[in-house]
Motif scaffolding. Structure first.
Motif, PDB file in Angstrom:
ATOM      1  N   TYR A   7      33.630  30.006  52.241  1.00 23.10           N
ATOM      2  CA  TYR A   7      34.643  31.039  51.986  1.00 23.10           C
ATOM      3  C   TYR A   7      35.390  31.043  50.691  1.00 23.10           C
ATOM      4  O   TYR A   7      36.047  30.433  50.483  1.00 23.10           O
ATOM      5  N   PRO A   8      34.648  32.175  49.963  1.00 25.16           N
ATOM      6  CA  PRO A   8      34.927  32.044  48.410  1.00 25.16           C
ATOM      7  C   PRO A   8      36.267  33.057  48.300  1.00 25.16           C
ATOM      8  O   PRO A   8      36.544  34.008  48.947  1.00 25.16           O
ATOM      9  N   GLY A   9      37.227  32.665  47.542  1.00 28.91           N
ATOM     10  CA  GLY A   9      38.113  33.831  46.841  1.00 28.91           C
ATOM     11  C   GLY A   9      39.082  33.424  45.770  1.00 28.91           C
ATOM     12  O   GLY A   9      38.769  32.256  45.335  1.00 28.91           O
ATOM     13  N   THR A  10      40.091  34.024  45.504  1.00 29.17           N
ATOM     14  CA  THR A  10      41.080  33.654  44.417  1.00 29.17           C
ATOM     15  C   THR A  10      42.444  33.110  45.108  1.00 29.17           C
ATOM     16  O   THR A  10      42.901  32.020  44.647  1.00 29.17           O
ATOM     17  N   PHE A  11      42.403  33.607  46.419  1.00 32.78           N
ATOM     18  CA  PHE A  11      43.719  32.951  47.189  1.00 32.78           C
ATOM     19  C   PHE A  11      45.091  32.879  46.285  1.00 32.78           C
ATOM     20  O   PHE A  11      45.468  31.777  46.145  1.00 32.78           O
ATOM     21  N   ASP A  12      45.342  33.913  45.784  1.00 33.22           N
ATOM     22  CA  ASP A  12      46.546  33.795  44.864  1.00 33.22           C
ATOM     23  C   ASP A  12      47.887  34.572  45.368  1.00 33.22           C
ATOM     24  O   ASP A  12      48.061  35.710  44.879  1.00 33.22           O
ATOM     25  N   PHE A  36      37.799  28.089  45.626  1.00 34.63           N
ATOM     26  CA  PHE A  36      38.847  28.669  44.724  1.00 34.63           C
ATOM     27  C   PHE A  36      38.092  29.195  43.421  1.00 34.63           C
ATOM     28  O   PHE A  36      37.571  28.061  42.710  1.00 34.63           O
ATOM     29  N   ALA A  37      38.074  30.468  43.134  1.00 35.13           N
ATOM     30  CA  ALA A  37      37.502  30.802  41.960  1.00 35.13           C
ATOM     31  C   ALA A  37      38.242  30.374  40.806  1.00 35.13           C
ATOM     32  O   ALA A  37      39.684  30.622  41.088  1.00 35.13           O
ATOM     33  N   THR A  38      37.798  29.731  39.570  1.00 32.49           N
ATOM     34  CA  THR A  38      38.682  29.367  38.680  1.00 32.49           C
ATOM     35  C   THR A  38      38.728  30.400  37.613  1.00 32.49           C
ATOM     36  O   THR A  38      39.559  30.458  36.676  1.00 32.49           O
ATOM     37  N   SER A  68      37.006  23.994  44.097  1.00 32.41           N
ATOM     38  CA  SER A  68      36.977  25.274  43.144  1.00 32.41           C
ATOM     39  C   SER A  68      35.529  25.288  42.564  1.00 32.41           C
ATOM     40  O   SER A  68      34.707  24.540  42.540  1.00 32.41           O
ATOM     41  N   PHE A  69      35.234  26.422  42.021  1.00 29.15           N
ATOM     42  CA  PHE A  69      33.807  26.955  41.507  1.00 29.15           C
ATOM     43  C   PHE A  69      34.120  27.589  40.083  1.00 29.15           C
ATOM     44  O   PHE A  69      35.062  28.402  40.187  1.00 29.15           O
ATOM     45  N   ASP A  70      33.353  27.216  39.209  1.00 28.76           N
ATOM     46  CA  ASP A  70      33.371  28.070  37.860  1.00 28.76           C
ATOM     47  C   ASP A  70      32.149  29.040  37.897  1.00 28.76           C
ATOM     48  O   ASP A  70      31.128  28.655  38.657  1.00 28.76           O
ATOM     49  N   GLY A  71      32.367  30.031  37.451  1.00 23.71           N
ATOM     50  CA  GLY A  71      31.080  30.964  37.331  1.00 23.71           C
ATOM     51  C   GLY A  71      30.646  31.604  38.403  1.00 23.71           C
ATOM     52  O   GLY A  71      31.415  31.952  39.222  1.00 23.71           O
ATOM     53  N   LEU A  72      29.213  31.761  38.577  1.00 25.34           N
ATOM     54  CA  LEU A  72      28.635  32.528  39.594  1.00 25.34           C
ATOM     55  C   LEU A  72      28.832  31.946  40.865  1.00 25.34           C
ATOM     56  O   LEU A  72      28.441  30.657  41.083  1.00 25.34           O
ATOM     57  N   LEU A  73      29.093  32.674  41.949  1.00 21.22           N
ATOM     58  CA  LEU A  73      29.130  32.081  43.185  1.00 21.22           C
ATOM     59  C   LEU A  73      27.919  31.647  43.797  1.00 21.22           C
ATOM     60  O   LEU A  73      27.653  30.730  44.369  1.00 21.22           O
ATOM     61  N   MET A  74      26.856  32.409  43.496  1.00 22.54           N
ATOM     62  CA  MET A  74      25.467  32.197  43.937  1.00 22.54           C
ATOM     63  C   MET A  74      25.101  30.983  43.355  1.00 22.54           C
ATOM     64  O   MET A  74      24.407  30.003  44.046  1.00 22.54           O
ATOM     65  N   LEU A 103      25.562  42.567  48.518  1.00 23.35           N
ATOM     66  CA  LEU A 103      24.033  42.788  47.918  1.00 23.35           C
ATOM     67  C   LEU A 103      23.842  42.413  46.694  1.00 23.35           C
ATOM     68  O   LEU A 103      22.558  41.996  46.454  1.00 23.35           O
ATOM     69  N   THR A 104      24.760  42.591  45.835  1.00 26.85           N
ATOM     70  CA  THR A 104      24.427  41.750  44.370  1.00 26.85           C
ATOM     71  C   THR A 104      24.082  40.535  44.526  1.00 26.85           C
ATOM     72  O   THR A 104      23.190  39.701  43.980  1.00 26.85           O
ATOM     73  N   ASN A 105      25.066  39.757  45.550  1.00 26.02           N
ATOM     74  CA  ASN A 105      24.680  38.248  45.544  1.00 26.02           C
ATOM     75  C   ASN A 105      23.529  38.051  46.410  1.00 26.02           C
ATOM     76  O   ASN A 105      22.583  37.224  45.844  1.00 26.02           O
ATOM     77  N   ARG A 106      22.934  38.940  47.198  1.00 22.81           N
ATOM     78  CA  ARG A 106      21.719  38.811  47.797  1.00 22.81           C
ATOM     79  C   ARG A 106      20.354  38.932  46.882  1.00 22.81           C
ATOM     80  O   ARG A 106      19.412  38.253  46.692  1.00 22.81           O
TER      81      ARG A 106
HETATM   82  O1  PNS Z   1      39.927  36.892  46.607  1.00 14.92           O
HETATM   83  P1  PNS Z   1      38.983  37.708  45.825  1.00 14.92           P
HETATM   84  O2  PNS Z   1      39.648  37.700  44.306  1.00 14.92           O
HETATM   85  O3  PNS Z   1      38.494  39.033  46.513  1.00 14.92           O
HETATM   86  O4  PNS Z   1      37.527  36.945  45.585  1.00 14.92           O
HETATM   87  C1  PNS Z   1      36.573  37.433  44.651  1.00 14.92           C
HETATM   88  C2  PNS Z   1      35.396  36.500  44.605  1.00 14.92           C
HETATM   89  C3  PNS Z   1      36.176  35.105  43.921  1.00 14.92           C
HETATM   90  C4  PNS Z   1      34.811  35.931  45.799  1.00 14.92           C
HETATM   91  C5  PNS Z   1      34.533  37.076  43.531  1.00 14.92           C
HETATM   92  O5  PNS Z   1      34.970  37.694  42.502  1.00 14.92           O
HETATM   93  C6  PNS Z   1      33.473  36.129  42.921  1.00 14.92           C
HETATM   94  O6  PNS Z   1      32.456  35.636  43.744  1.00 14.92           O
HETATM   95  N1  PNS Z   1      33.687  35.565  41.685  1.00 14.92           N
HETATM   96  C7  PNS Z   1      32.696  34.380  41.261  1.00 14.92           C
HETATM   97  C8  PNS Z   1      31.912  35.181  40.177  1.00 14.92           C
HETATM   98  C9  PNS Z   1      30.569  35.918  40.576  1.00 14.92           C
HETATM   99  O7  PNS Z   1      29.816  35.432  41.476  1.00 14.92           O
HETATM  100  N2  PNS Z   1      30.617  37.375  40.814  1.00 14.92           N
HETATM  101  C10 PNS Z   1      29.660  37.981  41.109  1.00 14.92           C
HETATM  102  C11 PNS Z   1      29.926  38.615  42.298  1.00 14.92           C
HETATM  103  S1  PNS Z   1      28.909  39.945  42.761  1.00 14.92           S
END
Ligand code: PNS
Length: 159
Positions: A7-12, A36-38, A68-74, A103-106
């Motif tokens: 479950y990713p997010g900024t959570f701020d 947590f996205a950095t 936490s994670f840096d960069g791309l979620l995938m 869909l971008t992530n897919r």
């Molecule tokens: O809580 P948020 O700000 O809505 O979360 C957005 C988040 C962190 C899930 C999204 O921005 C993300 O995945 N960022 C990591 C960088 C990335 O992979 N970007 C392409 C996503 S299509």
């Protein structure tokens, strides 16, 4: 259900809506990584504070890990060997951005599925950005966040 979800997010900061969603995900999956996205947004709270608030807000939820994670979620999902991303949809207005992101992530990682969960409708209007705004302007945010988050907002002199 067996398996791990991220479950990713900024959570701020993390809100009661996020916490509701984590609890739901933790009943569906045997392990949930609250990630947590950095990077990406300038945040009110540091990464350490955001993670600490989540940890303090989830006592007794044993199958939730906070990372936490840096960069791309995938890229992170691949590194962790996880194939499911959980995101919350509060209202139809969330859908377009979430759909684009899923869909971008897919496209980037076809073996990773995004699943959407709905938080309790009582939290349908809640967002971290509104919590930050209300807190900065001296309003009461105690109905929107957990005790530990409220304490930190109070310490910043807001909320
Ligand atoms: O809580 P948020 O700000 O809505 O979360 C957005 C988040 C962190 C899930 C999204 O921005 C993300 O995945 N960022 C990591 C960088 C990335 O992979 N970007 C392409 C996503 S299509």
């Amino acid at each position: 259900m067996q398996g791990t979800a991220i479950y990713p997010g900024t959570f701020d900061p993390i809100t009661l809506g996020h916490l509701d969603l984590v609890q739901r995900a933790s009943k569906i999956f045997s392990r949930v990584i609250l990630a947590f996205a950095t990077e990406g947004k300038s945040t009110m709270f540091s990464l350490d504070e955001r993670m600490a608030m989540a940890r303090e807000s989830l006592p007794g939820v044993e199958n939730v890990e906070i990372e936490s994670f840096d960069g791309l979620l995938m890229k992170y999902a691949r590194e962790r060997g996880v194939h499911v991303i959980v995101r919350g949809i509060r209202a139809y207005s969330d859908f377009e951005f979430e759909f684009q992101m899923a869909l971008t992530n897919r496209k980037l990682a076809p073996d990773v599925e995004t699943m959407f969960l709905m938080p309790n409708e009582a939290y349908g209007y809640l967002s971290s950005s509104l919590v930050r705004e209300v807190a900065k302007l001296g309003g009461d945010t105690s109905d929107f966040v957990s005790g530990p988050v409220q304490q930190r907002l109070d310490r910043l002199g807001a909320g």
